[in-house]
Design a protein around this motif. Sequence first.
Motif, PDB file in Angstrom:
ATOM      1  N   ARG A 208      35.866 -46.993  14.813  1.00  0.00           N
ATOM      2  CA  ARG A 208      35.811 -46.631  15.988  1.00  0.00           C
ATOM      3  C   ARG A 208      34.722 -48.124  15.525  1.00  0.00           C
ATOM      4  O   ARG A 208      33.548 -47.600  13.877  1.00  0.00           O
ATOM      5  N   PRO A 209      34.011 -49.319  16.090  1.00  0.00           N
ATOM      6  CA  PRO A 209      33.283 -50.478  15.978  1.00  0.00           C
ATOM      7  C   PRO A 209      32.268 -49.780  15.663  1.00  0.00           C
ATOM      8  O   PRO A 209      31.400 -48.751  15.984  1.00  0.00           O
ATOM      9  N   GLY A 210      31.445 -50.574  14.924  1.00  0.00           N
ATOM     10  CA  GLY A 210      29.611 -50.412  14.758  1.00  0.00           C
ATOM     11  C   GLY A 210      29.046 -51.368  15.203  1.00  0.00           C
ATOM     12  O   GLY A 210      29.306 -52.866  15.462  1.00  0.00           O
ATOM     13  N   MET A 211      27.387 -51.762  16.043  1.00  0.00           N
ATOM     14  CA  MET A 211      27.005 -52.261  16.591  1.00  0.00           C
ATOM     15  C   MET A 211      25.321 -52.068  15.929  1.00  0.00           C
ATOM     16  O   MET A 211      25.103 -51.330  15.930  1.00  0.00           O
ATOM     17  N   ALA A 212      24.639 -53.134  15.554  1.00  0.00           N
ATOM     18  CA  ALA A 212      23.748 -53.538  15.822  1.00  0.00           C
ATOM     19  C   ALA A 212      22.616 -54.756  15.935  1.00  0.00           C
ATOM     20  O   ALA A 212      23.748 -55.867  16.194  1.00  0.00           O
ATOM     21  N   TRP A 213      22.225 -54.547  17.515  1.00  0.00           N
ATOM     22  CA  TRP A 213      21.511 -55.570  17.463  1.00  0.00           C
ATOM     23  C   TRP A 213      19.682 -55.505  17.381  1.00  0.00           C
ATOM     24  O   TRP A 213      19.166 -55.136  17.186  1.00  0.00           O
ATOM     25  N   ILE A 214      19.670 -57.058  16.137  1.00  0.00           N
ATOM     26  CA  ILE A 214      18.149 -56.848  15.275  1.00  0.00           C
ATOM     27  C   ILE A 214      17.641 -58.166  16.811  1.00  0.00           C
ATOM     28  O   ILE A 214      18.029 -59.342  16.328  1.00  0.00           O
ATOM     29  N   GLN A 215      16.249 -57.837  16.315  1.00  0.00           N
ATOM     30  CA  GLN A 215      15.257 -59.168  16.692  1.00  0.00           C
ATOM     31  C   GLN A 215      14.776 -59.505  15.783  1.00  0.00           C
ATOM     32  O   GLN A 215      14.378 -58.379  15.032  1.00  0.00           O
ATOM     33  N   LYS A 216      14.175 -60.885  15.755  1.00  0.00           N
ATOM     34  CA  LYS A 216      13.730 -61.485  15.175  1.00  0.00           C
ATOM     35  C   LYS A 216      12.239 -61.849  15.841  1.00  0.00           C
ATOM     36  O   LYS A 216      12.413 -62.821  16.692  1.00  0.00           O
ATOM     37  N   GLU A 217      11.117 -61.409  15.194  1.00  0.00           N
ATOM     38  CA  GLU A 217       9.728 -61.556  15.900  1.00  0.00           C
ATOM     39  C   GLU A 217       8.611 -62.246  15.356  1.00  0.00           C
ATOM     40  O   GLU A 217       7.536 -61.869  15.290  1.00  0.00           O
ATOM     41  N   GLY A 218       9.126 -63.286  13.982  1.00  0.00           N
ATOM     42  CA  GLY A 218       7.898 -63.450  12.942  1.00  0.00           C
ATOM     43  C   GLY A 218       7.493 -64.817  13.898  1.00  0.00           C
ATOM     44  O   GLY A 218       7.863 -64.952  15.375  1.00  0.00           O
ATOM     45  N   ASN A 219       5.794 -64.942  13.093  1.00  0.00           N
ATOM     46  CA  ASN A 219       5.441 -66.427  14.001  1.00  0.00           C
ATOM     47  C   ASN A 219       6.138 -67.710  13.607  1.00  0.00           C
ATOM     48  O   ASN A 219       6.130 -68.497  14.575  1.00  0.00           O
ATOM     49  N   VAL A 220       7.544 -67.767  13.406  1.00  0.00           N
ATOM     50  CA  VAL A 220       7.651 -69.224  12.496  1.00  0.00           C
ATOM     51  C   VAL A 220       9.811 -69.031  13.116  1.00  0.00           C
ATOM     52  O   VAL A 220       9.887 -69.992  13.272  1.00  0.00           O
ATOM     53  N   VAL A 221      10.174 -67.751  12.284  1.00  0.00           N
ATOM     54  CA  VAL A 221      11.121 -67.612  12.661  1.00  0.00           C
ATOM     55  C   VAL A 221      11.720 -66.851  14.164  1.00  0.00           C
ATOM     56  O   VAL A 221      10.903 -65.631  13.758  1.00  0.00           O
ATOM     57  N   ARG A 222      12.017 -67.298  15.291  1.00  0.00           N
ATOM     58  CA  ARG A 222      12.928 -66.361  16.296  1.00  0.00           C
ATOM     59  C   ARG A 222      14.455 -66.243  16.329  1.00  0.00           C
ATOM     60  O   ARG A 222      14.843 -67.055  16.219  1.00  0.00           O
ATOM     61  N   GLY A 223      14.614 -65.399  17.554  1.00  0.00           N
ATOM     62  CA  GLY A 223      15.807 -65.298  17.718  1.00  0.00           C
ATOM     63  C   GLY A 223      16.257 -63.347  17.764  1.00  0.00           C
ATOM     64  O   GLY A 223      15.524 -62.732  17.681  1.00  0.00           O
ATOM     65  N   ALA A 224      18.083 -63.703  17.319  1.00  0.00           N
ATOM     66  CA  ALA A 224      18.220 -62.712  17.340  1.00  0.00           C
ATOM     67  C   ALA A 224      19.331 -62.684  16.635  1.00  0.00           C
ATOM     68  O   ALA A 224      20.466 -63.400  16.453  1.00  0.00           O
ATOM     69  N   ILE A 225      19.658 -61.460  15.943  1.00  0.00           N
ATOM     70  CA  ILE A 225      21.368 -60.777  14.862  1.00  0.00           C
ATOM     71  C   ILE A 225      21.868 -59.832  16.192  1.00  0.00           C
ATOM     72  O   ILE A 225      21.520 -59.090  16.194  1.00  0.00           O
ATOM     73  N   ASP A 226      23.273 -60.240  16.345  1.00  0.00           N
ATOM     74  CA  ASP A 226      23.625 -59.354  17.059  1.00  0.00           C
ATOM     75  C   ASP A 226      25.075 -59.121  15.861  1.00  0.00           C
ATOM     76  O   ASP A 226      26.349 -59.522  15.840  1.00  0.00           O
ATOM     77  N   LEU A 227      25.134 -58.082  15.168  1.00  0.00           N
ATOM     78  CA  LEU A 227      26.356 -58.112  14.524  1.00  0.00           C
ATOM     79  C   LEU A 227      27.077 -55.852  14.994  1.00  0.00           C
ATOM     80  O   LEU A 227      26.841 -55.327  15.484  1.00  0.00           O
ATOM     81  N   ARG A 228      28.633 -57.164  14.629  1.00  0.00           N
ATOM     82  CA  ARG A 228      28.764 -55.880  14.627  1.00  0.00           C
ATOM     83  C   ARG A 228      30.941 -55.526  13.369  1.00  0.00           C
ATOM     84  O   ARG A 228      30.565 -56.417  12.746  1.00  0.00           O
ATOM     85  N   VAL A 229      30.539 -54.589  13.149  1.00  0.00           N
ATOM     86  CA  VAL A 229      32.042 -54.539  12.440  1.00  0.00           C
ATOM     87  C   VAL A 229      32.855 -52.987  12.678  1.00  0.00           C
ATOM     88  O   VAL A 229      32.630 -52.382  13.624  1.00  0.00           O
ATOM     89  N   ALA A 230      34.229 -53.882  12.854  1.00  0.00           N
ATOM     90  CA  ALA A 230      34.867 -53.004  13.163  1.00  0.00           C
ATOM     91  C   ALA A 230      36.494 -52.591  12.549  1.00  0.00           C
ATOM     92  O   ALA A 230      36.558 -53.599  11.739  1.00  0.00           O
ATOM     93  N   PRO A 231      36.813 -51.624  12.409  1.00  0.00           N
ATOM     94  CA  PRO A 231      38.079 -51.335  11.432  1.00  0.00           C
ATOM     95  C   PRO A 231      39.298 -52.584  12.027  1.00  0.00           C
ATOM     96  O   PRO A 231      38.865 -53.218  13.460  1.00  0.00           O
ATOM     97  N   ALA A 232      40.346 -52.635  10.939  1.00  0.00           N
ATOM     98  CA  ALA A 232      41.232 -53.958  11.677  1.00  0.00           C
ATOM     99  C   ALA A 232      42.350 -53.620  10.649  1.00  0.00           C
ATOM    100  O   ALA A 232      42.590 -53.729   9.319  1.00  0.00           O
ATOM    101  N   GLY A 233      43.714 -52.838  11.147  1.00  0.00           N
ATOM    102  CA  GLY A 233      44.446 -52.595  10.023  1.00  0.00           C
ATOM    103  C   GLY A 233      43.502 -51.813   8.708  1.00  0.00           C
ATOM    104  O   GLY A 233      43.162 -50.656   9.011  1.00  0.00           O
ATOM    105  N   SER A 234      44.111 -52.361   7.200  1.00  0.00           N
ATOM    106  CA  SER A 234      43.990 -51.225   6.495  1.00  0.00           C
ATOM    107  C   SER A 234      42.113 -51.866   6.318  1.00  0.00           C
ATOM    108  O   SER A 234      41.353 -51.346   5.068  1.00  0.00           O
ATOM    109  N   GLY A 235      41.405 -52.685   6.315  1.00  0.00           N
ATOM    110  CA  GLY A 235      40.197 -53.350   6.606  1.00  0.00           C
ATOM    111  C   GLY A 235      39.092 -53.162   7.379  1.00  0.00           C
ATOM    112  O   GLY A 235      39.196 -52.211   8.172  1.00  0.00           O
ATOM    113  N   SER A 236      38.774 -54.238   7.837  1.00  0.00           N
ATOM    114  CA  SER A 236      37.497 -54.097   8.303  1.00  0.00           C
ATOM    115  C   SER A 236      37.278 -55.950   9.664  1.00  0.00           C
ATOM    116  O   SER A 236      38.116 -56.768   8.348  1.00  0.00           O
TER     117      SER A 236
END
Length: 148
Positions: free
Chosen positions: A79-107
């Motif tokens: 089963r894949p995993g996911m993380a949604w991370i918000q950037k809240e700094g005064n200088v750097v803003r934005g968001a990260i959408d991380l997904r890690v999924a099984p694929a064959g013998s790896g990911s």
Amino acid sequence: MASFTVHLDSTLPAPEAWRRVLDLHAHTAVIPLTTVTGEAMSADRLVPGSRFVARTGVGPVGLDDVMVVEAITQPSDDRPGMAWIQKEGNVVRGAIDLRVAPAGSGSTVEWVQQIGVRGVPRLLDPVVARVAELAYRSALRRLLARRG
């Protein structure tokens, strides 16, 4: 806001790739001039609301990239995993959408990020995106290669 995607294939099983990518202590080791601090510093301890800061600089001169985990689901071998991370700094803003999924013998690891830097005009978004993509691709490869 600039955006970019890093997609990497790994021979590691999804749970191990996830553990390595979200080992925040390792980020300090692989990202030049950066120290990551926070209460939860490993994939198994990160939960919605976890806050951490990546400080990049030398001595008193630098910037803080403040991040908050908004949502997180760890992957399993089937089963894949996911993380949604918000950037809240005064200088750097934005968001990260991380997904890690099984694929064959790896990911597969997919890191999608929106990034804005205060004071940098939107006209330079393509440059910001390209520089950030190269830096994150290198860091992610190094994280996946670490054994610790």
